[in-house]
Every structure is written in C-alpha cells, then in structure tokens.
Design a protein around this motif. Structure first.
Motif, short mmCIF file in Angstrom:
data_model
loop_
_atom_site.label_atom_id
_atom_site.label_comp_id
_atom_site.label_asym_id
_atom_site.label_seq_id
_atom_site.Cartn_x
_atom_site.Cartn_y
_atom_site.Cartn_z
N VAL A 23 0.83 -1.21 0.00
CA VAL A 23 0.00 0.00 0.00
C VAL A 23 0.86 1.26 0.00
O VAL A 23 0.67 2.16 -0.83
CB VAL A 23 -0.99 0.00 1.19
N PHE A 24 1.82 1.35 0.90
CA PHE A 24 2.68 2.53 0.95
C PHE A 24 3.52 2.65 -0.31
O PHE A 24 3.63 3.73 -0.90
CB PHE A 24 3.61 2.52 2.18
N LYS A 25 4.11 1.55 -0.75
CA LYS A 25 4.99 1.60 -1.91
C LYS A 25 4.25 2.05 -3.17
O LYS A 25 4.74 2.89 -3.92
CB LYS A 25 5.67 0.25 -2.14
N VAL A 26 3.07 1.51 -3.41
CA VAL A 26 2.30 1.90 -4.60
C VAL A 26 1.95 3.38 -4.53
O VAL A 26 2.11 4.13 -5.51
CB VAL A 26 1.02 1.04 -4.75
N TYR A 34 12.78 2.97 -14.39
CA TYR A 34 13.28 2.11 -15.46
C TYR A 34 13.26 0.64 -15.08
O TYR A 34 12.96 -0.21 -15.89
CB TYR A 34 14.70 2.54 -15.86
N ALA A 35 13.60 0.34 -13.83
CA ALA A 35 13.63 -1.04 -13.36
C ALA A 35 13.31 -1.06 -11.88
O ALA A 35 13.41 -0.04 -11.20
CB ALA A 35 14.99 -1.67 -13.62
N GLY A 36 12.93 -2.23 -11.39
CA GLY A 36 12.61 -2.36 -9.97
C GLY A 36 13.21 -3.63 -9.39
O GLY A 36 13.17 -4.69 -10.02
N PHE A 37 13.79 -3.51 -8.20
CA PHE A 37 14.35 -4.64 -7.49
C PHE A 37 13.65 -4.74 -6.15
O PHE A 37 13.47 -3.73 -5.47
CB PHE A 37 15.86 -4.44 -7.26
N GLY A 38 13.27 -5.91 -5.75
CA GLY A 38 12.61 -6.11 -4.47
C GLY A 38 12.88 -7.51 -3.96
O GLY A 38 13.54 -8.31 -4.62
N ASN A 39 12.34 -7.81 -2.78
CA ASN A 39 12.55 -9.15 -2.24
C ASN A 39 11.24 -9.84 -1.88
O ASN A 39 11.25 -10.89 -1.26
CB ASN A 39 13.48 -9.09 -1.01
N ARG A 40 10.11 -9.25 -2.29
CA ARG A 40 8.81 -9.84 -1.96
C ARG A 40 7.85 -9.71 -3.14
O ARG A 40 7.98 -8.79 -3.96
CB ARG A 40 8.19 -9.10 -0.77
N PRO A 41 6.85 -10.57 -3.18
CA PRO A 41 5.82 -10.44 -4.22
C PRO A 41 5.11 -9.09 -4.16
O PRO A 41 4.68 -8.56 -5.20
CB PRO A 41 4.85 -11.58 -3.90
N SER A 42 5.00 -8.49 -2.98
CA SER A 42 4.35 -7.18 -2.88
C SER A 42 5.17 -6.11 -3.60
O SER A 42 4.60 -5.14 -4.11
CB SER A 42 4.14 -6.80 -1.41
#
Length: 146
Positions: A46-49, A66-74
């Motif tokens: 919610v916060f990230k979006v 341009y690109a996104g890196f994360g560690n969760r499906p959210s």
C-alpha cells in the motif's frame, strides 16, 4: 526506525561493493500504523504503490522508473502498478540470486547483471536493447549465492 534502516542499507556489502547513494523514502505514518498495515493487514504494498504513484505524477510526460528490485511479491505488485514492464522487475531471494519476473524459472546474480548493465540499463538518451524482452533465455545464468 529511519536510522536503523539507513544504517542497514549502508552496511550491505558484496565483495567490497555497496548500494548506490540515493533517496530513501519512508512511510510518514507512525510505527504502530505501519506495523498494523504491513503485519496484521498483510498489505505492505500500500505505501509503496502510493509513494511510487506520487513520484510518477511529478513527471508529466515520461515514466521516471526504469527497473525495480525487491525481495517480496508485494514489491513486484507495486512495480507493476506504476507501469514497469515485467522484463525489468527483479526479485532478490535470500541467497542473493536475481529472478527476473518475466522468466521466473531462471536465476542469475548481480555479477551477471553487471556484465550486461548497458543492455539492461542503456545510457540516458539511448533506447533500450531488444534483448530486454527475454534476456535470460539467451544468456547463461548462474545460481551462485553471495
């Protein structure tokens, strides 16, 4: 909590390389409110979006991401919501392996990505390579963990 997060991000180090300097956007809500949203409601995206959408609105004609890196499906969900293509969304698993959202069954590493940095992230003002559509299917991948 901000100082703990900043300290952790500065501490991250892989073979002498750390994360690049850049802005860190934190939720303006209280610790308890954030805890409730992320742990009890299980809606960390919610916060990230909201945050990424607000940033995108600052750029009227062009998407700033341009690109996104994360560690969760959210994280993947949030990046898709702001218009990032699946070919440029990466998940980092606990072993430090990169998984491109478009090609979930193949793993690679930051080292592999650094060898292809100009294909994935062309210099500003140049158009991207067509290799972005399915880059992992054409290249050797590694499952080494760092």
């Amino acid at each position: 909590m901000a100082h703990i997060t900043k300290g952790y991000l500065q501490w991250v180090n892989e073979q002498g390389c750390g994360l690049p300097m850049g802005p860190m956007l934190l939720s303006p809500s209280s610790l308890m409110s954030a805890f409730h949203r992320e742990v009890i409601e299980k809606k960390p995206e919610v916060f990230k979006v909201t945050c990424l959408t607000d940033i995108r609105k600052l750029f009227a004609t062009k998407c700033p991401f341009y690109a996104g890196f994360g560690n969760r499906p959210s994280d993947v969900y949030a990046y898709k919501q702001v218009g990032l293509p699946e070919s440029r969304i990466f998940t980092v698993n606990p072993k430090g392996e990169l998984i491109q959202e478009l090609r979930k069954n193949q793993k690679s590493t930051y080292e592999w990505l650094s060898e292809l940095v100009e294909i994935f992230f062309p210099p500003v003002g140049q158009t991207g390579s067509t290799g972005l559509v399915q880059p992992l299917c054409l290249l050797e991948t590694s499952t080494a963990s760092y």
